[in-house]
Design an enzyme around this catalytic site. Structure first.
Site, PDB file in Angstrom:
ATOM      1  N   SER A 151     -41.844   8.518  35.706  1.00 28.41           N
ATOM      2  CA  SER A 151     -40.616   9.364  36.110  1.00 28.41           C
ATOM      3  C   SER A 151     -39.993   8.551  37.200  1.00 28.41           C
ATOM      4  O   SER A 151     -40.526   7.702  38.165  1.00 28.41           O
ATOM      5  CB  SER A 151     -41.190  10.739  36.795  1.00 28.41           C
ATOM      6  OG  SER A 151     -40.043  11.311  37.294  1.00 28.41           O
ATOM      7  N   TYR A 164     -46.067  15.368  42.797  1.00 28.01           N
ATOM      8  CA  TYR A 164     -45.865  14.793  41.541  1.00 28.01           C
ATOM      9  C   TYR A 164     -45.096  13.490  41.673  1.00 28.01           C
ATOM     10  O   TYR A 164     -45.785  12.560  40.909  1.00 28.01           O
ATOM     11  CB  TYR A 164     -44.617  15.881  40.745  1.00 28.01           C
ATOM     12  CG  TYR A 164     -44.223  15.174  39.558  1.00 28.01           C
ATOM     13  CD1 TYR A 164     -45.047  15.210  38.284  1.00 28.01           C
ATOM     14  CD2 TYR A 164     -42.961  14.532  39.494  1.00 28.01           C
ATOM     15  CE1 TYR A 164     -44.571  14.834  37.176  1.00 28.01           C
ATOM     16  CE2 TYR A 164     -42.424  14.247  38.042  1.00 28.01           C
ATOM     17  CZ  TYR A 164     -43.264  14.207  37.092  1.00 28.01           C
ATOM     18  OH  TYR A 164     -42.743  13.701  35.882  1.00 28.01           O
TER      19      TYR A 164
END
Length: 268
Positions: A151, A164
């Site tokens: 990501s 995250y």
């Protein structure tokens, strides 16, 4: 284009979203695909149905990638084919705590849960499947391909939570380490999406908030678009194809330029 004809691919977390899109696109290009899920069997079977409609074979395997036992189940499924040409480590989870300055929003267990799936999971999968990836290399003379779904959170520090972003940063570093360590038999790369219009985002907010998010992304990305899973999958599959046969250790941003930051000219 049937450039994956005769190849065996495994996509973790391929019951829905980006994982499903990558699995189906691999099938459309000729690959046999091992579909993995941890919770939703019906969704995984829908993926398998789409693969069948593309004229390809699939196997559906329930497995938790964060455990050695789960990755052993994936290995057993791939062993039936005698080798593995492509591994896509796509399974991932998050905890939503978008105020990164609120240090009470996350617990130790939040971090441990995310690292177990997002970092340890891909490592365990590669550990279990390395012999089969090497067999594919020995049989074809072509480096087998591993792709990690990361990501832009891992390169920019933005995203659904600090935990995250940190987990994806760790995954990116592991990609670089294993690209060195597993060469020349295995190539290892990461794709780094930004916003993707899937259930991953939709489930975190109500319908109105999701619509506003899409408009905001369209207004602030340099390309003025909000990506869908097929947009990411098309670029991701480049990294496991022969077109990327000399590419390893790369972190490919596929985010319509979101990682570049807001551009007033792009929003005109």
């Amino acid at each position: 284009m049937r450039d994956f004809e005769g190849r065996i691919a495994l996509v973790t977390g391929s019951a829905t979203g980006l994982g499903r899109s990558m699995a189906v696109k691999l099938a459309e290009r000729g690959a046999t695909v091992i579909v993995n899920y941890s919770r939703s069997k019906s969704d995984a079977e829908e993926t398998a149905t789409e693969i069948g409609a593309a004229g390809a074979q699939s196997v559906v395997v329930k497995a938790d990638v964060s455990s050695p036992e789960g990755c052993a189940a994936l290995r057993d499924a791939a062993t039936a084919f005698g080798r593995l040409d492509i591994l896509i480590n796509n399974a991932g989870i998050t905890r939503h705590a978008r105020d990164h300055g609120d240090l009470d929003a996350l617990s130790k267990n939040d971090f441990m849960d995310l690292y177990a799936v997002n970092v340890v999971g891909p490592y365990l999968a590669m550990q279990a499947l390395k012999p089969l990836l090497q067999k594919a290399h020995e049989a074809s003379g072509r480096a087998s391909a591993v792709l990690n779904t990361s990501s832009i959170a891992g390169t920019t520090g933005i995203g659904s939570s600090v935990a995250y972003a940190a987990s994806k940063g760790a995954l990116n570093t592991m990609t670089l380490s294993l690209a060195r360590g597993l060469a020349p038999a295995i190539r290892v790369n990461s794709v780094c999406p930004g916003f993707i219009g899937t259930r991953w985002f939709k489930n975190a907010m109500d319908e109105e908030a999701f619509a506003k998010t899409v408009k905001s992304v369209e207004a602030t990305t340099p390309l003025n678009v909000a990506s869908g899973p097929d947009d990411i999958a098309d670029s991701a599959l480049f990294l496991v194809s022969d077109a990327a046969r000399h590419v390893t250790g790369e972190l490919l941003h596929v985010d319509a330029g979101l990682h570049l930051g807001f551009s007033p000219l792009a929003a005109r």
